[in-house]
Design a protein around this motif. Structure first.
Motif, mmCIF file in Angstrom:
data_model
loop_
_atom_site.group_PDB
_atom_site.id
_atom_site.type_symbol
_atom_site.label_atom_id
_atom_site.label_comp_id
_atom_site.label_asym_id
_atom_site.label_seq_id
_atom_site.Cartn_x
_atom_site.Cartn_y
_atom_site.Cartn_z
ATOM 1 N N THR A 38 28.996 58.535 40.193
ATOM 2 C CA THR A 38 29.944 58.262 41.599
ATOM 3 C C THR A 38 31.005 57.082 41.020
ATOM 4 O OG1 THR A 38 28.490 56.159 42.241
ATOM 5 C CG2 THR A 38 27.992 58.435 42.903
ATOM 6 N N ILE A 39 31.010 56.731 39.768
ATOM 7 C CA ILE A 39 31.855 55.846 39.114
ATOM 8 C C ILE A 39 32.942 56.306 38.298
ATOM 9 C CG2 ILE A 39 32.113 53.373 37.996
ATOM 10 C CD1 ILE A 39 28.969 53.174 38.710
ATOM 11 N N GLU A 40 34.053 56.039 38.225
ATOM 12 C CA GLU A 40 35.162 56.662 37.433
ATOM 13 C C GLU A 40 35.200 55.648 36.227
ATOM 14 O OE1 GLU A 40 39.549 58.504 37.210
ATOM 15 O OE2 GLU A 40 38.455 58.058 39.248
ATOM 16 N N PHE A 41 34.951 56.542 35.011
ATOM 17 C CA PHE A 41 35.031 55.558 33.781
ATOM 18 C C PHE A 41 34.867 56.613 32.674
ATOM 19 C CE2 PHE A 41 30.554 56.171 34.241
ATOM 20 C CZ PHE A 41 30.067 56.228 33.066
ATOM 21 N N ASP A 42 35.434 56.144 31.501
ATOM 22 C CA ASP A 42 35.463 56.621 30.168
ATOM 23 C C ASP A 42 34.646 56.151 29.177
ATOM 24 O OD1 ASP A 42 37.087 59.085 31.019
ATOM 25 O OD2 ASP A 42 38.990 57.874 31.105
ATOM 26 N N SER A 43 34.907 54.774 28.966
ATOM 27 C CA SER A 43 34.104 53.952 28.026
ATOM 28 C C SER A 43 32.989 53.077 28.828
ATOM 29 C CB SER A 43 35.156 53.084 27.142
ATOM 30 O OG SER A 43 35.895 52.122 27.945
ATOM 31 N N VAL A 44 31.955 52.688 28.046
ATOM 32 C CA VAL A 44 31.126 51.915 28.570
ATOM 33 C C VAL A 44 30.274 51.073 27.673
ATOM 34 C CG1 VAL A 44 29.663 53.757 28.326
ATOM 35 C CG2 VAL A 44 28.743 51.921 29.858
ATOM 36 N N LEU A 45 29.886 49.737 28.112
ATOM 37 C CA LEU A 45 29.101 48.844 27.124
ATOM 38 C C LEU A 45 27.779 48.825 27.794
ATOM 39 C CD1 LEU A 45 28.483 46.732 25.157
ATOM 40 C CD2 LEU A 45 29.428 44.978 26.742
ATOM 41 N N ASP A 46 26.797 49.153 27.177
ATOM 42 C CA ASP A 46 25.354 48.821 27.405
ATOM 43 C C ASP A 46 25.024 47.572 26.894
ATOM 44 O OD1 ASP A 46 22.702 48.909 28.061
ATOM 45 O OD2 ASP A 46 22.179 50.863 27.136
ATOM 46 N N ALA A 47 25.201 46.580 27.450
ATOM 47 C CA ALA A 47 25.210 45.245 26.868
ATOM 48 C C ALA A 47 23.725 44.646 26.413
ATOM 49 C CB ALA A 47 25.577 44.018 27.924
ATOM 50 N N PHE A 48 22.483 45.396 27.323
ATOM 51 C CA PHE A 48 21.130 45.001 26.737
ATOM 52 C C PHE A 48 20.686 46.378 26.552
ATOM 53 C CE2 PHE A 48 23.042 41.603 29.147
ATOM 54 C CZ PHE A 48 22.863 40.411 28.549
ATOM 55 N N SER A 49 20.657 46.896 25.419
ATOM 56 C CA SER A 49 20.472 48.435 25.283
ATOM 57 C C SER A 49 19.104 48.585 25.107
ATOM 58 C CB SER A 49 21.147 48.976 24.183
ATOM 59 O OG SER A 49 21.099 48.422 22.936
ATOM 60 N N GLY A 50 18.134 47.860 24.507
ATOM 61 C CA GLY A 50 16.799 47.793 24.296
ATOM 62 C C GLY A 50 16.587 49.276 23.635
ATOM 63 N N ASP A 222 33.315 41.476 21.623
ATOM 64 C CA ASP A 222 34.852 41.473 21.701
ATOM 65 C C ASP A 222 35.225 43.103 21.992
ATOM 66 O OD1 ASP A 222 37.537 41.153 21.943
ATOM 67 O OD2 ASP A 222 37.890 41.213 19.824
ATOM 68 N N VAL A 223 34.859 43.560 23.168
ATOM 69 C CA VAL A 223 35.247 44.710 23.554
ATOM 70 C C VAL A 223 35.567 44.764 25.098
ATOM 71 C CG1 VAL A 223 33.588 46.049 21.949
ATOM 72 C CG2 VAL A 223 32.802 45.334 24.289
ATOM 73 N N LYS A 224 36.310 45.712 25.465
ATOM 74 C CA LYS A 224 36.794 45.559 26.664
ATOM 75 C C LYS A 224 36.711 47.261 27.345
ATOM 76 C CE LYS A 224 40.286 42.171 26.098
ATOM 77 N NZ LYS A 224 39.561 41.787 24.568
ATOM 78 N N PRO A 225 35.576 47.622 27.731
ATOM 79 C CA PRO A 225 34.980 48.726 28.341
ATOM 80 C C PRO A 225 35.588 48.988 29.724
ATOM 81 C CG PRO A 225 33.134 47.427 28.578
ATOM 82 C CD PRO A 225 34.260 46.487 27.860
ATOM 83 N N ASP A 226 35.746 50.289 30.124
ATOM 84 C CA ASP A 226 35.787 50.469 31.752
ATOM 85 C C ASP A 226 34.801 50.290 32.480
ATOM 86 O OD1 ASP A 226 38.245 51.866 30.699
ATOM 87 O OD2 ASP A 226 37.286 53.940 30.670
ATOM 88 N N LEU A 227 33.391 50.281 31.717
ATOM 89 C CA LEU A 227 32.067 50.004 32.641
ATOM 90 C C LEU A 227 31.535 49.244 31.718
ATOM 91 C CD1 LEU A 227 30.386 50.213 35.373
ATOM 92 C CD2 LEU A 227 29.651 52.421 33.845
ATOM 93 N N ILE A 228 30.794 47.948 32.361
ATOM 94 C CA ILE A 228 29.662 47.403 31.684
ATOM 95 C C ILE A 228 28.436 47.674 32.448
ATOM 96 C CG2 ILE A 228 30.311 45.220 32.679
ATOM 97 C CD1 ILE A 228 28.969 43.755 30.101
#
Length: 353
Positions: A38-50, A222-228
């Motif tokens: 339901t969210i529009e994005f192309d790049s993403v950061l999984d900040a605590f990826s496990g 130092d990344v600038k994703p569409d979604l975190i």
């Protein structure tokens, strides 16, 4: 925007390999995917990826994935599953790491340090040999895949799948048992690794992006994703927090084998690593951690995975997002957590756009 359903079907034959890691979102992944769609994005950061179950799903959605975890062994997992495009482990690769080589002068740190704590003597010695052989592998993705299979093997052979106490006796006691875990515990490391290597080989694919993984404090990225996507270690309002570094210190140790000794608290019965400060384990400061994190990524859309009984509260997190100018919506689902005695907990997703 391209159809996410169409993108996802491109990689539908690839399956995230099984894991027994506490805190994994694997059982919730279909629900999380339904919200991501339901969210529009192309790049993403999984900040605590496990263990990367969410990152892997995002990779299958054909997104550019940035993946981060402060634990070194989780970084290795991400290297194997997210950054790796097509590297595979062959039978020859496997045989090369399980054989003792006459040309190498092996240390036997695990055998000498962890006697009667987690594994049998001969298993400890086998681990010493295999870990040092893996570290000699020059290909970073093969090295990461072999470590991943070894991590899963180590977890599978542990009561409760954890390294939180000295309890080899649970496995070795000559008592009548009404559960089948002992069969798994007593299966050889070699057999476990063969199974897990097959699984990870089948999981590797190239989604066409140059996905990148990091082993940093999230505030140093130092990344600038569409979604975190944020899934921090959470602190329950009542009860004990989940300290992943302590629960899986043995995996963290084998990843940095040659520096392991200097990091161990030898006063602890189970030879855990020295404690390190982590704002996400600090009841008095975790609220400020969320404020700082959301402010750092305020130009991105934000998706927070959270439990209903956490510190800070759901309402506090919503207010932080709103102060950053985000329009917030909340999704929730009932969920029973492994090893939890609570039956009425809910898992939340907070979406700030």
């Amino acid at each position: 925007m391209k159809s996410i359903e169409k993108e996802y079907t491109l990689f539908k034959n690839h399956k995230f390999p099984r894991t027994r890691y506490q805190g994994s979102k694997l059982k919730l992944i279909k629900w999380i995917e339904s919200i991501l769609k339901t969210i529009e994005f192309d790049s993403v950061l999984d900040a605590f990826s496990g263990t990367c179950s969410v990152s892997y799903s995002l990779k299958k959605m054909n997104k550019m994935v940035f993946c981060n975890d402060i634990l070194n062994f989780n970084y290795v997992i991400a290297k194997a599953l997210i950054e790796n495009k097509n590297t595979q482990i062959s039978q020859k690769d496997f045989e090369s790491v399980i054989e003792k080589k006459n040309s190498l002068n092996y240390k036997f740190f695990i055998r000498d340090t962890f006697k009667d704590i987690y594994y049998l003597d001969e298993e400890n010695e086998w681990l010493d040999i295999v870990v040092q052989n893996i570290l000699k592998i020059s290909d970073k993705y093969k090295r990461s895949m072999l470590f991943w299979a070894l991590y899963q093997s180590c977890i599978s052979k542990r009561p409760y799948n954890l390294f939180h106490r000295k309890n080899l006796y649970v496995r070795t006691s000559n008592v009548k048992r009404n559960f089948g875990n002992k069969t798994t515990w007593d299966k050889s490391f070699k057999s476990h690794m063969i199974k897990f290597l097959k699984e990870i080989n089948e999981a590797i694919f190239d989604n066409g992006h140059k996905n990148k993984v990091f082993n940093k404090d999230v505030f140093d990225l130092d990344v600038k994703p569409d979604l975190i996507y944020i899934d921090t270690p959470y602190i329950p309002s009542k009860g004990t927090l989940t300290n992943y570094r302590n629960f899986y210190h043995f995996l963290e140790g084998i990843t940095d084998y040659h520096n392991w000794e200097e990091k161990i608290d030898f006063n602890s019965k189970h030879k855990k690593l020295y404690d390190k400060y982590n704002i996400w384990n600090d009841k008095r400061n975790i609220y400020n951690g969320f404020v700082k994190l959301i402010d750092k990524f305020n130009q991105s859309k934000i998706l927070i995975s959270y439990r209903g009984d956490g510190i800070p509260t759901i309402d506090e997190l919503i207010n932080i997002l709103k102060r950053e100018g985000k329009k917030v919506r909340v999704e929730k689902i009932d969920y029973k957590y492994v090893l939890s005695r609570k039956n009425n907990l809910k898992e939340y997703l907070l979406i700030g756009e």
